[in-house]
Scaffold this active site. Structure first.
Site, mmCIF file in Angstrom:
data_model
loop_
_atom_site.group_PDB
_atom_site.id
_atom_site.type_symbol
_atom_site.label_atom_id
_atom_site.label_comp_id
_atom_site.label_asym_id
_atom_site.label_seq_id
_atom_site.Cartn_x
_atom_site.Cartn_y
_atom_site.Cartn_z
ATOM 1 N N ASP A 8 0.853 -1.186 0.000
ATOM 2 C CA ASP A 8 0.000 0.000 0.000
ATOM 3 C C ASP A 8 0.886 1.232 0.000
ATOM 4 O OD1 ASP A 8 -2.064 -1.765 0.138
ATOM 5 O OD2 ASP A 8 -2.772 -1.178 2.123
ATOM 6 N N ASP A 130 -15.160 -3.289 -1.525
ATOM 7 C CA ASP A 130 -14.767 -3.089 -0.133
ATOM 8 C C ASP A 130 -16.049 -2.852 0.663
ATOM 9 O OD1 ASP A 130 -12.212 -3.104 -1.220
ATOM 10 O OD2 ASP A 130 -12.189 -0.925 -1.412
#
Length: 246
Positions: A8, A130
């Protein structure tokens, strides 16, 4: 079932967030290329990357780091999400050596974009779903929609999507285990291959996912666990291979 290390990116560094909170991040490395090389040497067959700044801004912000990785490791397939809102961005990433692009927020707000992207770039489009309590979150998880995760997956069943990356936000970065039931339900009811994300803590999570992989679970993304040493990538992939073959 692939065990997929996550990188990330925030401000050019490798970080992990807790439940998607940009203010609750841990920096693990300031050298994304070296980090990617580490996972490649551990036997990873794919790399998952998220442009966290891009997810919030709606346009890529860490593309230079992504390109540096694809150039340094051309044989390692990369999937990237965060800030992908148009076909020009997709084309730019594919030209830079990325194998798969993940459409998240735009899949909810502009579903037709997913169909267009699949038609223009067949075999390269993944949809990122998500969810918080079953409902899809958007804009770097800052907003929660009224769309249910399973319904969104069904909407793209015939669009040509390669897979769904399904993240349980309440588990993400919390080292509390994978939400197996929700992941299997999405794969079965949505009718698309699913890459599980969020909550992978140790090799038992990989075991549990691999044991139900016949339901359509094709991968497991792991971040904090591999950075904090509670999961070994090589061991996890070897276990997955054994169980899936069995």
């Amino acid at each position: 079932m692939l065990v997929i290390p996550a990188i990330d990116l925030k401000d050019g560094q490798c970080v992990r967030l807790r439940q998607g909170d940009m203010d609750d991040s841990t920096v693990f490395s300031d050298d994304p290329v070296a980090t990617a090389a580490q996972w490649a040497q551990s036997g990873a067959r794919r790399l998952h990357m998220v442009d966290l700044n891009g997810a919030f801004a709606g346009t890529p912000k860490n593309a230079a780091a992504v390109k540096a990785i694809t150039q340094a490791l051309p044989s390692l397939p990369v999937q990237i999400g965060g800030g992908i809102r148009d076909c020009n961005t997709i084309e730019s990433y594919l030209n830079a050596g990325v194998h798969y692009v993940i459409i998240g927020t735009a899949a909810v707000k502009n579903p037709e974009f997913v169909h267009e992207a699949c038609a223009r770039f067949p075999g390269h489009i993944i949809v990122g779903i998500d969810a918080k309590a079953g409902f899809v979150a958007t804009d770097g998880w800052a907003e929660t929609s009224t769309v249910q995760a399973v319904d969104l997956a069904r909407d793209f069943r015939d669009a040509g999507v390669e897979a769904i990356v399904y993240t349980d936000i309440e588990r993400d970065g919390m080292m509390q285990g994978v939400n197996i039931a929700a992941t299997v339900n999405l794969a079965v009811e949505g009718g698309l291959p699913v890459i599980a994300s969020g909550g992978v803590t140790d090799i038992e999570d990989i075991r549990r996912l691999a044991e139900v992989s016949h339901n359509g679970i094709v991968g497991a993304i792991t971040g904090r666990a591999i950075y904090e040493g509670t999961l070994n990538v090589a061991e996890a992939q070897a276990l997955s291979d054994r169980l899936v073959r069995a």
